[in-house]
Scaffold this motif. Structure first.
Motif, PDB file in Angstrom:
ATOM      1  N   PRO A  39       3.821  11.211  -9.818  1.00  0.00           N
ATOM      2  CA  PRO A  39       2.724  12.855 -10.044  1.00  0.00           C
ATOM      3  C   PRO A  39       3.227  14.087  -9.926  1.00  0.00           C
ATOM      4  CG  PRO A  39       1.883  11.607  -8.370  1.00  0.00           C
ATOM      5  CD  PRO A  39       3.262  11.143  -8.430  1.00  0.00           C
ATOM      6  N   GLU A  40       2.624  15.396 -10.854  1.00  0.00           N
ATOM      7  CA  GLU A  40       3.587  16.350 -10.140  1.00  0.00           C
ATOM      8  C   GLU A  40       3.101  16.989  -9.796  1.00  0.00           C
ATOM      9  OE1 GLU A  40       4.321  18.719 -14.349  1.00  0.00           O
ATOM     10  OE2 GLU A  40       4.816  17.473 -15.405  1.00  0.00           O
ATOM     11  N   ASN A  41       2.052  16.798  -9.293  1.00  0.00           N
ATOM     12  CA  ASN A  41       1.746  17.481  -7.941  1.00  0.00           C
ATOM     13  C   ASN A  41       0.845  16.881  -7.048  1.00  0.00           C
ATOM     14  OD1 ASN A  41       2.057  20.509  -8.802  1.00  0.00           O
ATOM     15  ND2 ASN A  41       0.733  20.574  -9.962  1.00  0.00           N
ATOM     16  N   PRO A  42       1.736  15.944  -6.544  1.00  0.00           N
ATOM     17  CA  PRO A  42       1.004  14.813  -5.343  1.00  0.00           C
ATOM     18  C   PRO A  42       0.189  15.740  -4.213  1.00  0.00           C
ATOM     19  CG  PRO A  42       3.750  14.780  -5.081  1.00  0.00           C
ATOM     20  CD  PRO A  42       2.863  15.990  -6.751  1.00  0.00           C
ATOM     21  N   ASP A  43      -0.077  16.586  -3.979  1.00  0.00           N
ATOM     22  CA  ASP A  43      -0.488  16.643  -3.335  1.00  0.00           C
ATOM     23  C   ASP A  43      -2.493  17.615  -3.766  1.00  0.00           C
ATOM     24  OD1 ASP A  43      -0.033  18.908  -3.918  1.00  0.00           O
ATOM     25  OD2 ASP A  43       0.252  20.895  -2.458  1.00  0.00           O
ATOM     26  N   ALA A  44      -2.077  17.426  -5.201  1.00  0.00           N
ATOM     27  CA  ALA A  44      -3.124  17.285  -6.012  1.00  0.00           C
ATOM     28  C   ALA A  44      -4.081  16.214  -5.512  1.00  0.00           C
ATOM     29  CB  ALA A  44      -3.423  18.275  -7.025  1.00  0.00           C
ATOM     30  N   LEU A  45      -3.760  15.231  -5.331  1.00  0.00           N
ATOM     31  CA  LEU A  45      -4.461  13.633  -5.675  1.00  0.00           C
ATOM     32  C   LEU A  45      -5.700  13.642  -4.879  1.00  0.00           C
ATOM     33  CD1 LEU A  45      -2.122  13.727  -8.217  1.00  0.00           C
ATOM     34  CD2 LEU A  45      -1.394  11.660  -7.444  1.00  0.00           C
ATOM     35  N   THR A  46      -6.177  13.158  -5.687  1.00  0.00           N
ATOM     36  CA  THR A  46      -7.506  12.239  -4.596  1.00  0.00           C
ATOM     37  C   THR A  46      -6.793  11.091  -3.804  1.00  0.00           C
ATOM     38  OG1 THR A  46      -8.415  11.352  -6.254  1.00  0.00           O
ATOM     39  CG2 THR A  46      -9.571  13.419  -5.800  1.00  0.00           C
ATOM     40  N   ASP A  47      -7.248  10.711  -2.845  1.00  0.00           N
ATOM     41  CA  ASP A  47      -7.165   9.532  -1.819  1.00  0.00           C
ATOM     42  C   ASP A  47      -7.062   8.224  -3.425  1.00  0.00           C
ATOM     43  OD1 ASP A  47      -6.612  10.266   0.623  1.00  0.00           O
ATOM     44  OD2 ASP A  47      -7.859   9.645   1.303  1.00  0.00           O
ATOM     45  N   ARG A  48      -8.191   8.152  -3.950  1.00  0.00           N
ATOM     46  CA  ARG A  48      -8.083   7.228  -4.883  1.00  0.00           C
ATOM     47  C   ARG A  48      -7.020   7.293  -6.194  1.00  0.00           C
ATOM     48  NH1 ARG A  48     -11.100   2.682  -6.676  1.00  0.00           N
ATOM     49  NH2 ARG A  48     -10.598   2.153  -8.629  1.00  0.00           N
ATOM     50  N   GLN A  49      -6.756   8.798  -6.867  1.00  0.00           N
ATOM     51  CA  GLN A  49      -5.115   9.558  -7.393  1.00  0.00           C
ATOM     52  C   GLN A  49      -3.887   8.462  -6.609  1.00  0.00           C
ATOM     53  OE1 GLN A  49      -6.602  12.851  -8.474  1.00  0.00           O
ATOM     54  NE2 GLN A  49      -7.494  12.563 -10.552  1.00  0.00           N
ATOM     55  N   TRP A  50      -4.460   9.020  -6.238  1.00  0.00           N
ATOM     56  CA  TRP A  50      -2.593   8.341  -5.571  1.00  0.00           C
ATOM     57  C   TRP A  50      -2.446   6.704  -4.768  1.00  0.00           C
ATOM     58  CZ3 TRP A  50       1.614  10.321  -4.485  1.00  0.00           C
ATOM     59  CH2 TRP A  50       2.692  10.127  -3.264  1.00  0.00           C
ATOM     60  N   ALA A  51      -4.072   6.133  -4.518  1.00  0.00           N
ATOM     61  CA  ALA A  51      -3.531   4.757  -3.764  1.00  0.00           C
ATOM     62  C   ALA A  51      -3.448   4.581  -5.257  1.00  0.00           C
ATOM     63  CB  ALA A  51      -5.092   4.780  -3.570  1.00  0.00           C
ATOM     64  N   GLU A  52      -4.302   4.426  -6.761  1.00  0.00           N
ATOM     65  CA  GLU A  52      -3.814   4.306  -8.338  1.00  0.00           C
ATOM     66  C   GLU A  52      -2.068   3.973  -8.473  1.00  0.00           C
ATOM     67  OE1 GLU A  52      -6.762   5.270 -11.002  1.00  0.00           O
ATOM     68  OE2 GLU A  52      -7.869   3.900 -10.186  1.00  0.00           O
ATOM     69  N   TYR A  53      -1.771   5.894  -7.994  1.00  0.00           N
ATOM     70  CA  TYR A  53      -0.467   6.124  -8.485  1.00  0.00           C
ATOM     71  C   TYR A  53       0.150   4.825  -7.247  1.00  0.00           C
ATOM     72  CZ  TYR A  53       4.218   7.550  -7.724  1.00  0.00           C
ATOM     73  OH  TYR A  53       5.548   7.069  -7.340  1.00  0.00           O
ATOM     74  N   LEU A  54       0.165   4.662  -6.112  1.00  0.00           N
ATOM     75  CA  LEU A  54       0.988   3.631  -5.524  1.00  0.00           C
ATOM     76  C   LEU A  54       1.499   2.599  -5.851  1.00  0.00           C
ATOM     77  CD1 LEU A  54       0.640   5.099  -1.260  1.00  0.00           C
ATOM     78  CD2 LEU A  54       2.709   5.460  -3.183  1.00  0.00           C
ATOM     79  N   PHE A  55      -0.163   1.908  -5.501  1.00  0.00           N
ATOM     80  CA  PHE A  55      -0.527   0.148  -5.564  1.00  0.00           C
ATOM     81  C   PHE A  55      -0.702  -0.584  -6.956  1.00  0.00           C
ATOM     82  CE2 PHE A  55      -1.489   2.305  -1.128  1.00  0.00           C
ATOM     83  CZ  PHE A  55      -0.755   2.034  -0.921  1.00  0.00           C
ATOM     84  N   TYR A  56      -1.182   0.502  -8.332  1.00  0.00           N
ATOM     85  CA  TYR A  56      -2.268   0.358  -8.630  1.00  0.00           C
ATOM     86  C   TYR A  56      -0.984  -0.260 -10.345  1.00  0.00           C
ATOM     87  CZ  TYR A  56      -6.589   0.083  -7.272  1.00  0.00           C
ATOM     88  OH  TYR A  56      -7.621  -0.124  -6.241  1.00  0.00           O
ATOM     89  N   ARG A  57      -0.914  -1.572 -10.863  1.00  0.00           N
ATOM     90  CA  ARG A  57       0.074  -2.223 -11.807  1.00  0.00           C
ATOM     91  C   ARG A  57      -0.508  -2.704 -12.997  1.00  0.00           C
ATOM     92  NH1 ARG A  57       2.116   1.705  -9.688  1.00  0.00           N
ATOM     93  NH2 ARG A  57       3.931   1.916  -8.360  1.00  0.00           N
ATOM     94  N   ASP A  58      -0.119  -2.124 -13.825  1.00  0.00           N
ATOM     95  CA  ASP A  58      -0.811  -3.565 -15.434  1.00  0.00           C
ATOM     96  C   ASP A  58      -0.292  -4.699 -14.910  1.00  0.00           C
ATOM     97  OD1 ASP A  58      -1.089  -0.860 -16.362  1.00  0.00           O
ATOM     98  OD2 ASP A  58       0.116  -1.102 -18.033  1.00  0.00           O
ATOM     99  N   ASN A  59      -1.024  -5.496 -15.272  1.00  0.00           N
ATOM    100  CA  ASN A  59      -0.907  -7.148 -15.155  1.00  0.00           C
ATOM    101  C   ASN A  59      -0.744  -7.594 -16.671  1.00  0.00           C
ATOM    102  OD1 ASN A  59      -0.406  -9.875 -14.206  1.00  0.00           O
ATOM    103  ND2 ASN A  59      -3.117 -10.136 -13.894  1.00  0.00           N
ATOM    104  N   THR A  60       0.228  -6.946 -17.650  1.00  0.00           N
ATOM    105  CA  THR A  60       0.838  -7.802 -18.886  1.00  0.00           C
ATOM    106  C   THR A  60       0.768  -8.914 -19.236  1.00  0.00           C
ATOM    107  OG1 THR A  60       0.994  -5.308 -18.953  1.00  0.00           O
ATOM    108  CG2 THR A  60       1.620  -7.034 -20.972  1.00  0.00           C
ATOM    109  N   LYS A  61      -0.150  -9.985 -19.839  1.00  0.00           N
ATOM    110  CA  LYS A  61       0.624 -10.655 -20.573  1.00  0.00           C
ATOM    111  C   LYS A  61       1.383 -10.714 -21.818  1.00  0.00           C
ATOM    112  CE  LYS A  61      -1.480 -15.622 -21.892  1.00  0.00           C
ATOM    113  NZ  LYS A  61      -2.917 -15.626 -22.374  1.00  0.00           N
ATOM    114  N   GLY A  62       2.382 -10.453 -21.878  1.00  0.00           N
ATOM    115  CA  GLY A  62       3.044 -10.061 -22.822  1.00  0.00           C
ATOM    116  C   GLY A  62       3.960  -9.652 -22.970  1.00  0.00           C
TER     117      GLY A  62
END
Ligand SMILES: [Zn+2]
Lengths: 211, 101
Positions: free
Chosen positions: B28-51
């Motif tokens: 993230p360009e401004n990590p400190d501007a992120l909400t906890d949810r946005q930060w968690a999504e950056y850290l932990f949320y990934r695509d689960n692609t089939k293909g």
């Protein structure tokens, strides 16, 4: 860097050291098959890790100490005083006889540290990191092929080539030092395992071949 | 066993490599501007692609360099290997869902 006030006497140092596979020396000897395959440890070689860009000024200065820095995977360079292996695009391993080490009267590490100077990069004395095994003889390649998936055929793996890979499922650097001889550089903590693994691979060649 | 062609070393066994997860996840360009949810999504949320999936790998037993790979998560077919920082090959002007960079 810690500097001791009085440098230790080289002979005191030599008497105090123990190489990672020294306890296997008798087993290596009894497990070697004359004229077929032999395994020995070449202990205490001087090894220095270098991280530097080859194209940089510091890279050129370091290359003038080592006798060149290899350009690509597999390549080695050297001037007889030391051999330099390619480990990565900006990572190299210099290997020289133990007498090149500063604590034993040599000046290799200091020369490399001075060549890097304050430029970005690393020169680290890694002499205790790895030991050296020499596996030689007409069956050496057969022994290695039991646990190394590289193509070791001479048309693909030529004398004077070195690759970081896996041997017996452990990471090691493999250097082809002659037509029928290989140098293997395992980390010290893997020396016992790899030594015994190679001995196991050599065992069949002590028996008469089954027609 | 996958046979992976390291851009520096050539084809090697999969066991020489380590997996680094989804590629092209920009810091993230401004990590400190992120909400906890946005930060968690950056850290932990990934695509689960089939293909076809762009992912990072490191040749840990060899040259210790990172690179990107486009791999089919169903067939394990390796479709492309490309440098860190390079765009995912075969991308059209329309950015598919999940490609953040
Ligand atoms: Zn590699």
């Amino acid at each position: 860097m810690a500097e001791t006030a009085t440098p230790a006497n080289p002979e005191t140092l030599r008497a105090a050291r123990r190489s990672p596979a020294s306890h296997l020396a008798p087993t290596f000897e009894s497990g070697s098959v004359a004229g077929t395959v032999a395994l020995t440890e070449i202990p205490f070689q001087t090894m220095v890790g270098i991280r530097v860009g080859r194209a940089s000024d510091a890279g050129a200065r370091l290359a003038s100490v080592t006798g060149g820095l290899p350009a690509a995977c597999g390549e080695i360079s050297g001037d007889g005083r030391a051999t330099t292996l390619w480990l990565g695009p900006e990572e190299f391993l210099v290997i020289a006889p133990e007498s090149a080490h500063d604590s034993l009267g040599g000046d290799l590490v200091r020369a490399l540290v001075e060549a890097l100077g304050d430029d970005p990069g690393q020169v680290v004395d890694l002499s205790a990191n790895r030991t050296t095994f020499e596996l030689s003889g007409v069956r050496a390649r057969d022994v290695l092929e039991k646990g190394c998936s590289l193509d070791l055929h001479p048309r693909a793996f030529r004398t004077g080539t070195a690759l970081a890979t896996e041997i017996g499922n452990i990471p090691a650097i493999l250097l082809k030092s002659g037509e029928d001889s290989f140098r293997i550089f395992p980390r010290a903590s893997f020396a016992d395992f790899l030594g015994r693994w190679l001995l196991d691979g050599m065992r069949e060649f002590a028996s008469p071949e089954v027609p | 066993m996958l046979l992976i062609s390291c851009p520096n070393c050539g084809p090697r066994d999969e066991t020489e490599f380590h997996y680094g997860g989804q590629a092209h996840v920009a810091y993230p360009e401004n990590p400190d501007a992120l909400t906890d949810r946005q930060w968690a999504e950056y850290l932990f949320y990934r695509d689960n692609t089939k293909g076809a999936f762009a992912e990072r790998w490191v040749h840990s037993t060899g040259c210790r360099q990172w690179f990107n790979m486009l791999r089919d998560t169903v067939s394990y077919d390796i479709q492309a290997i490309y440098k860190m920082g390079e765009p995912r090959p075969g991308m059209n002007a329309t950015t598919p869902e999940g490609a953040t960079k």
